[in-house]
Design a protein around this motif. Structure first.
Motif, PDB file in Angstrom:
ATOM      1  N   UNK A   2       0.845  -1.201   0.000  1.00 53.77           N
ATOM      2  CA  UNK A   2       0.000   0.000   0.000  1.00 53.77           C
ATOM      3  C   UNK A   2       0.881   1.251   0.000  1.00 53.77           C
ATOM      4  N   UNK A   3       0.336   2.342  -0.481  1.00 58.91           N
ATOM      5  CA  UNK A   3       1.110   3.582  -0.561  1.00 58.91           C
ATOM      6  C   UNK A   3       1.103   4.308   0.782  1.00 58.91           C
ATOM      7  N   UNK A   4       2.070   5.221   0.930  1.00 58.57           N
ATOM      8  CA  UNK A   4       2.145   6.041   2.138  1.00 58.57           C
ATOM      9  C   UNK A   4       0.858   6.837   2.309  1.00 58.57           C
ATOM     10  N   UNK A   5       0.354   7.320   1.206  1.00 55.79           N
ATOM     11  CA  UNK A   5      -0.911   8.063   1.232  1.00 55.79           C
ATOM     12  C   UNK A   5      -2.039   7.221   1.832  1.00 55.79           C
ATOM     13  N   UNK A   6      -2.161   5.972   1.343  1.00 58.49           N
ATOM     14  CA  UNK A   6      -3.212   5.079   1.850  1.00 58.49           C
ATOM     15  C   UNK A   6      -2.989   4.742   3.324  1.00 58.49           C
ATOM     16  N   UNK A   7      -1.731   4.500   3.680  1.00 60.33           N
ATOM     17  CA  UNK A   7      -1.424   4.179   5.087  1.00 60.33           C
ATOM     18  C   UNK A   7      -1.824   5.323   6.007  1.00 60.33           C
ATOM     19  N   UNK A   8      -1.504   6.548   5.599  1.00 62.41           N
ATOM     20  CA  UNK A   8      -1.854   7.718   6.417  1.00 62.41           C
ATOM     21  C   UNK A   8      -3.362   7.827   6.566  1.00 62.41           C
ATOM     22  N   UNK A   9      -4.053   7.539   5.479  1.00 61.36           N
ATOM     23  CA  UNK A   9      -5.507   7.616   5.518  1.00 61.36           C
ATOM     24  C   UNK A   9      -6.081   6.575   6.494  1.00 61.36           C
ATOM     25  N   UNK A  10      -5.581   5.346   6.379  1.00 68.93           N
ATOM     26  CA  UNK A  10      -6.043   4.258   7.252  1.00 68.93           C
ATOM     27  C   UNK A  10      -5.768   4.593   8.726  1.00 68.93           C
ATOM     28  N   UNK A  11      -4.566   5.081   9.006  1.00 72.15           N
ATOM     29  CA  UNK A  11      -4.215   5.401  10.392  1.00 72.15           C
ATOM     30  C   UNK A  11      -5.065   6.550  10.913  1.00 72.15           C
ATOM     31  N   UNK A  12      -5.297   7.533  10.043  1.00 71.92           N
ATOM     32  CA  UNK A  12      -6.154   8.655  10.438  1.00 71.92           C
ATOM     33  C   UNK A  12      -7.542   8.184  10.844  1.00 71.92           C
ATOM     34  N   UNK A  13      -8.099   7.277  10.060  1.00 68.93           N
ATOM     35  CA  UNK A  13      -9.425   6.732  10.371  1.00 68.93           C
ATOM     36  C   UNK A  13      -9.371   5.932  11.681  1.00 68.93           C
ATOM     37  N   UNK A  14      -8.314   5.128  11.851  1.00 73.54           N
ATOM     38  CA  UNK A  14      -8.157   4.348  13.087  1.00 73.54           C
ATOM     39  C   UNK A  14      -8.078   5.245  14.312  1.00 73.54           C
ATOM     40  N   UNK A  15      -7.302   6.306  14.196  1.00 75.53           N
ATOM     41  CA  UNK A  15      -7.151   7.240  15.320  1.00 75.53           C
ATOM     42  C   UNK A  15      -8.515   7.825  15.674  1.00 75.53           C
ATOM     43  N   UNK A  16      -9.226   8.254  14.643  1.00 72.11           N
ATOM     44  CA  UNK A  16     -10.539   8.865  14.848  1.00 72.11           C
ATOM     45  C   UNK A  16     -11.507   7.889  15.525  1.00 72.11           C
ATOM     46  N   UNK A  17     -11.554   6.673  14.991  1.00 65.46           N
ATOM     47  CA  UNK A  17     -12.460   5.650  15.542  1.00 65.46           C
ATOM     48  C   UNK A  17     -12.120   5.306  16.977  1.00 65.46           C
ATOM     49  N   UNK A  18     -10.820   5.114  17.227  1.00 64.70           N
ATOM     50  CA  UNK A  18     -10.394   4.710  18.565  1.00 64.70           C
ATOM     51  C   UNK A  18     -10.641   5.832  19.570  1.00 64.70           C
ATOM     52  N   UNK A  19     -10.382   7.067  19.152  1.00 66.36           N
ATOM     53  CA  UNK A  19     -10.633   8.217  20.018  1.00 66.36           C
ATOM     54  C   UNK A  19     -12.102   8.262  20.435  1.00 66.36           C
ATOM     55  N   UNK A  20     -12.964   8.036  19.459  1.00 67.64           N
ATOM     56  CA  UNK A  20     -14.400   8.055  19.718  1.00 67.64           C
ATOM     57  C   UNK A  20     -14.811   6.884  20.617  1.00 67.64           C
ATOM     58  N   UNK A  21     -14.282   5.710  20.283  1.00 68.27           N
ATOM     59  CA  UNK A  21     -14.626   4.490  21.022  1.00 68.27           C
ATOM     60  C   UNK A  21     -14.336   4.623  22.521  1.00 68.27           C
ATOM     61  N   UNK A  22     -13.242   5.308  22.849  1.00 62.24           N
ATOM     62  CA  UNK A  22     -12.864   5.449  24.261  1.00 62.24           C
ATOM     63  C   UNK A  22     -13.267   6.811  24.846  1.00 62.24           C
ATOM     64  N   UNK A  23     -14.159   7.499  24.141  1.00 66.72           N
ATOM     65  CA  UNK A  23     -14.759   8.740  24.646  1.00 66.72           C
ATOM     66  C   UNK A  23     -13.757   9.842  24.947  1.00 66.72           C
ATOM     67  N   UNK A  24     -12.772   9.985  24.082  1.00 65.09           N
ATOM     68  CA  UNK A  24     -11.896  11.149  24.179  1.00 65.09           C
ATOM     69  C   UNK A  24     -12.371  12.191  23.166  1.00 65.09           C
ATOM     70  N   UNK A  25     -12.055  13.464  23.419  1.00 64.43           N
ATOM     71  CA  UNK A  25     -12.561  14.508  22.517  1.00 64.43           C
ATOM     72  C   UNK A  25     -12.082  14.303  21.077  1.00 64.43           C
ATOM     73  N   UNK A  26     -12.966  14.540  20.109  1.00 68.94           N
ATOM     74  CA  UNK A  26     -12.556  14.403  18.705  1.00 68.94           C
ATOM     75  C   UNK A  26     -11.373  15.333  18.423  1.00 68.94           C
ATOM     76  N   UNK A  27     -10.400  14.830  17.699  1.00 67.00           N
ATOM     77  CA  UNK A  27      -9.247  15.670  17.352  1.00 67.00           C
ATOM     78  C   UNK A  27      -8.205  15.776  18.445  1.00 67.00           C
ATOM     79  N   UNK A  28      -8.385  15.050  19.554  1.00 67.26           N
ATOM     80  CA  UNK A  28      -7.431  15.190  20.666  1.00 67.26           C
ATOM     81  C   UNK A  28      -6.140  14.401  20.451  1.00 67.26           C
ATOM     82  N   UNK A  29      -6.107  13.526  19.458  1.00 68.03           N
ATOM     83  CA  UNK A  29      -4.899  12.725  19.216  1.00 68.03           C
ATOM     84  C   UNK A  29      -4.253  13.138  17.888  1.00 68.03           C
ATOM     85  N   UNK A  30      -2.987  13.590  17.998  1.00 73.58           N
ATOM     86  CA  UNK A  30      -2.248  14.004  16.796  1.00 73.58           C
ATOM     87  C   UNK A  30      -1.312  12.880  16.339  1.00 73.58           C
ATOM     88  N   UNK A  31      -1.105  12.830  15.042  1.00 75.51           N
ATOM     89  CA  UNK A  31      -0.215  11.815  14.479  1.00 75.51           C
ATOM     90  C   UNK A  31       1.164  12.416  14.188  1.00 75.51           C
TER      91      UNK A  31
END
Ligand code: PLP
Length: 228
Positions: A2-31
Protein backbone atom coordinates in the motif's frame (compact mmCIF):
# COMPACT_ATOMS: atom_id res chain seq x y z
CA UNK A 1 2.27 -2.85 -1.07
CA UNK A 2 0.00 0.00 0.00
CA UNK A 3 1.11 3.58 -0.56
CA UNK A 4 2.15 6.04 2.14
CA UNK A 5 -0.91 8.06 1.23
CA UNK A 6 -3.21 5.08 1.85
CA UNK A 7 -1.42 4.18 5.09
CA UNK A 8 -1.85 7.72 6.42
CA UNK A 9 -5.51 7.62 5.52
CA UNK A 10 -6.04 4.26 7.25
CA UNK A 11 -4.22 5.40 10.39
CA UNK A 12 -6.15 8.65 10.44
CA UNK A 13 -9.43 6.73 10.37
CA UNK A 14 -8.16 4.35 13.09
CA UNK A 15 -7.15 7.24 15.32
CA UNK A 16 -10.54 8.86 14.85
CA UNK A 17 -12.46 5.65 15.54
CA UNK A 18 -10.39 4.71 18.56
CA UNK A 19 -10.63 8.22 20.02
CA UNK A 20 -14.40 8.06 19.72
CA UNK A 21 -14.63 4.49 21.02
CA UNK A 22 -12.86 5.45 24.26
CA UNK A 23 -14.76 8.74 24.65
CA UNK A 24 -11.90 11.15 24.18
CA UNK A 25 -12.56 14.51 22.52
CA UNK A 26 -12.56 14.40 18.71
CA UNK A 27 -9.25 15.67 17.35
CA UNK A 28 -7.43 15.19 20.67
CA UNK A 29 -4.90 12.72 19.22
CA UNK A 30 -2.25 14.00 16.80
CA UNK A 31 -0.21 11.81 14.48
CA UNK A 32 3.58 12.18 14.49
CA UNK A 33 5.10 10.43 11.47
CA UNK A 34 8.35 8.78 12.59
CA UNK A 35 10.62 8.92 9.55
CA UNK A 36 13.92 7.65 10.98
CA UNK A 37 15.84 5.55 8.46
CA UNK A 38 13.32 6.35 5.75
CA UNK A 39 14.26 8.43 2.71
CA UNK A 40 13.46 12.09 2.14
CA UNK A 41 11.39 10.98 -0.84
CA UNK A 42 9.10 9.06 1.49
CA UNK A 43 8.83 12.11 3.73
CA UNK A 44 7.86 14.18 0.68
CA UNK A 45 5.24 11.61 -0.20
CA UNK A 46 3.74 11.81 3.29
CA UNK A 47 3.88 15.61 3.15
CA UNK A 48 2.01 15.62 -0.13
CA UNK A 49 -0.65 13.47 1.54
CA UNK A 50 -1.06 16.24 4.14
CA UNK A 51 1.24 15.09 6.98
CA UNK A 52 3.14 18.00 8.57
CA UNK A 53 4.78 16.67 11.78
CA UNK A 54 7.74 14.31 11.52
CA UNK A 55 9.84 12.62 14.21
CA UNK A 56 13.52 11.71 13.95
CA UNK A 57 15.82 9.86 16.37
CA UNK A 58 19.32 10.76 15.25
CA UNK A 59 20.67 14.32 15.28
CA UNK A 60 22.78 14.12 12.12
CA UNK A 61 20.06 12.37 10.14
CA UNK A 62 17.51 14.98 11.23
CA UNK A 63 19.75 17.89 10.23
CA UNK A 64 20.47 16.43 6.81
CA UNK A 65 16.81 15.73 6.10
CA UNK A 66 15.74 19.16 7.33
CA UNK A 67 18.25 20.73 4.97
CA UNK A 68 17.08 18.65 2.01
CA UNK A 69 13.43 19.40 2.78
CA UNK A 70 13.85 23.09 3.59
CA UNK A 71 11.25 23.96 0.94
CA UNK A 72 8.54 22.23 3.01
CA UNK A 73 6.74 23.58 6.06
CA UNK A 74 7.52 20.69 8.41
CA UNK A 75 7.30 20.58 12.21
CA UNK A 76 10.30 18.54 13.35
CA UNK A 77 10.16 16.52 16.56
CA UNK A 78 13.27 15.01 18.10
CA UNK A 79 12.41 11.66 19.72
CA UNK A 80 15.81 10.01 20.17
CA UNK A 81 18.30 9.94 23.02
CA UNK A 82 19.98 13.34 23.40
CA UNK A 83 23.55 13.87 24.60
CA UNK A 84 24.61 17.26 25.92
CA UNK A 85 27.12 17.86 23.11
CA UNK A 86 24.23 17.75 20.59
CA UNK A 87 21.75 20.02 22.37
CA UNK A 88 22.73 23.20 20.50
CA UNK A 89 21.95 21.72 17.08
CA UNK A 90 18.63 20.40 18.33
CA UNK A 91 17.72 23.70 20.04
CA UNK A 92 18.26 25.42 16.69
CA UNK A 93 16.54 22.86 14.47
CA UNK A 94 13.34 21.48 15.97
CA UNK A 95 9.93 22.48 17.30
CA UNK A 96 9.64 19.67 19.85
CA UNK A 97 11.94 17.46 21.95
CA UNK A 98 10.22 14.41 23.47
CA UNK A 99 13.11 12.81 25.30
CA UNK A 100 14.25 15.12 28.09
CA UNK A 101 15.27 13.00 31.06
CA UNK A 102 17.53 15.29 33.09
CA UNK A 103 17.78 18.95 34.00
CA UNK A 104 21.20 19.45 32.45
CA UNK A 105 19.80 18.72 28.98
CA UNK A 106 16.75 20.94 29.54
CA UNK A 107 18.91 23.82 30.76
CA UNK A 108 21.21 23.59 27.77
CA UNK A 109 18.29 23.47 25.32
CA UNK A 110 16.82 26.52 27.07
CA UNK A 111 20.05 28.50 26.94
CA UNK A 112 20.73 27.51 23.33
CA UNK A 113 17.25 28.14 21.93
CA UNK A 114 17.64 31.02 19.45
CA UNK A 115 15.81 34.24 20.37
CA UNK A 116 14.10 34.47 16.98
CA UNK A 117 12.37 31.11 17.40
CA UNK A 118 9.31 30.35 19.53
CA UNK A 119 9.75 28.47 22.80
CA UNK A 120 10.92 24.90 22.35
CA UNK A 121 8.15 22.43 23.19
CA UNK A 122 9.37 19.77 25.59
CA UNK A 123 8.24 16.43 26.93
CA UNK A 124 9.86 14.57 29.80
CA UNK A 125 10.56 10.94 29.03
CA UNK A 126 9.34 8.72 31.86
CA UNK A 127 11.01 5.46 32.77
CA UNK A 128 7.99 3.36 33.65
CA UNK A 129 9.70 -0.01 33.90
CA UNK A 130 12.36 0.96 36.44
CA UNK A 131 15.61 -1.00 36.31
CA UNK A 132 15.02 -2.60 32.90
CA UNK A 133 15.14 0.62 30.91
CA UNK A 134 18.07 2.98 30.70
CA UNK A 135 16.26 5.98 29.27
CA UNK A 136 13.74 8.22 30.98
CA UNK A 137 13.52 9.64 34.46
CA UNK A 138 12.30 7.57 37.41
CA UNK A 139 8.83 8.46 38.61
CA UNK A 140 10.09 9.51 42.05
CA UNK A 141 12.33 12.13 40.49
CA UNK A 142 9.80 13.43 37.99
CA UNK A 143 7.97 16.18 39.97
CA UNK A 144 11.17 18.04 40.81
CA UNK A 145 12.40 17.88 37.23
CA UNK A 146 9.02 19.05 35.91
CA UNK A 147 9.00 22.02 38.32
CA UNK A 148 12.50 23.05 37.32
CA UNK A 149 11.79 22.76 33.60
CA UNK A 150 8.59 24.78 34.05
CA UNK A 151 10.74 27.68 35.21
CA UNK A 152 12.91 27.75 32.08
CA UNK A 153 11.74 30.70 29.94
CA UNK A 154 12.71 29.32 26.52
CA UNK A 155 11.11 25.89 26.97
CA UNK A 156 7.43 25.08 27.04
CA UNK A 157 6.85 21.97 29.09
CA UNK A 158 4.06 20.21 27.20
CA UNK A 159 3.89 16.77 28.74
CA UNK A 160 5.20 13.28 29.23
CA UNK A 161 6.59 10.70 26.82
CA UNK A 162 7.02 6.97 27.29
CA UNK A 163 8.45 4.03 25.36
CA UNK A 164 7.15 0.90 27.11
CA UNK A 165 8.82 -2.49 26.82
CA UNK A 166 7.33 -4.44 23.87
CA UNK A 167 4.12 -6.22 24.87
CA UNK A 168 1.59 -7.98 22.63
CA UNK A 169 -1.39 -8.08 24.96
CA UNK A 170 -3.52 -4.95 24.72
CA UNK A 171 -4.73 -5.10 28.33
CA UNK A 172 -1.14 -5.22 29.56
CA UNK A 173 -0.21 -2.40 27.19
CA UNK A 174 -3.01 -0.32 28.69
CA UNK A 175 -1.78 -0.81 32.26
CA UNK A 176 1.50 0.90 31.43
CA UNK A 177 -0.12 3.79 29.58
CA UNK A 178 -2.66 4.25 32.37
CA UNK A 179 0.23 4.67 34.82
CA UNK A 180 1.63 7.50 32.73
CA UNK A 181 -1.80 9.14 32.50
CA UNK A 182 -2.06 8.93 36.29
CA UNK A 183 1.32 10.54 36.75
CA UNK A 184 0.06 13.44 34.64
CA UNK A 185 -2.94 13.75 36.97
CA UNK A 186 -0.71 13.62 40.06
CA UNK A 187 1.42 16.43 38.67
CA UNK A 188 -1.72 18.49 38.11
CA UNK A 189 -2.50 18.11 41.82
CA UNK A 190 0.95 19.55 42.48
CA UNK A 191 0.30 22.59 40.29
CA UNK A 192 1.95 21.34 37.10
CA UNK A 193 -0.51 21.37 34.25
CA UNK A 194 0.49 19.33 31.21
CA UNK A 195 -1.44 18.95 27.98
CA UNK A 196 0.49 16.20 26.18
CA UNK A 197 0.93 12.47 26.50
CA UNK A 198 3.33 11.29 23.79
CA UNK A 199 2.61 7.58 23.78
CA UNK A 200 1.72 4.85 21.33
CA UNK A 201 3.62 3.42 18.34
CA UNK A 202 2.55 1.15 15.47
CA UNK A 203 2.01 -1.89 17.70
CA UNK A 204 0.36 -0.28 20.74
CA UNK A 205 -1.49 2.71 19.32
CA UNK A 206 -4.95 1.60 20.34
CA UNK A 207 -3.99 0.97 23.97
CA UNK A 208 -2.26 4.36 24.13
CA UNK A 209 -5.27 6.21 22.75
CA UNK A 210 -7.56 4.33 25.12
CA UNK A 211 -5.54 5.73 28.03
CA UNK A 212 -5.51 9.31 26.79
CA UNK A 213 -2.55 9.67 24.43
CA UNK A 214 -2.45 13.00 22.59
CA UNK A 215 0.48 12.26 20.27
CA UNK A 216 0.98 8.84 18.70
CA UNK A 217 4.42 8.30 17.15
CA UNK A 218 3.98 6.02 14.15
CA UNK A 219 6.73 4.82 11.81
CA UNK A 220 6.31 1.33 10.39
CA UNK A 221 2.55 1.54 9.81
CA UNK A 222 3.11 4.61 7.60
CA UNK A 223 6.42 3.99 5.86
CA UNK A 224 6.82 0.20 6.05
CA UNK A 225 9.85 -1.64 7.42
CA UNK A 226 12.89 0.57 8.02
CA UNK A 227 15.57 0.45 5.35
CA UNK A 228 18.69 -0.35 7.35
C1 PLP B 1 11.02 4.28 15.98
C2 PLP B 1 10.21 4.96 17.01
C3 PLP B 1 8.83 5.06 16.89
C4 PLP B 1 8.02 4.44 15.76
O1 PLP B 1 8.00 3.07 15.90
P1 PLP B 1 7.13 2.14 14.89
O2 PLP B 1 7.05 0.85 15.61
O3 PLP B 1 7.93 2.07 13.62
O4 PLP B 1 5.82 2.79 14.70
C5 PLP B 1 8.14 5.77 17.88
N1 PLP B 1 8.78 6.32 18.92
C6 PLP B 1 10.12 6.25 19.06
C7 PLP B 1 10.76 6.89 20.23
C8 PLP B 1 10.87 5.56 18.12
O5 PLP B 1 12.19 5.47 18.29
Amino acid sequence: MTSIHDNLQTIGVNIQKTTQQYHHPPGSVKLLAVSKRHSVNKIREAYEAGQRSFGENYVQELLEKKEQLSDLDIKWHFIGPLQSNKTKKIAEAVDWVHTIDRFKIAKRLNDQRPENLPKLSACIQVNISGEESKSGILIEELPILAKKINELPRLKLQGLMVIPAPEKNIDKQRIVFAKVANIKKDLYQQGIELNTLSMGMSDDMEAAIAEGSTIVRIGTAIFGTREN
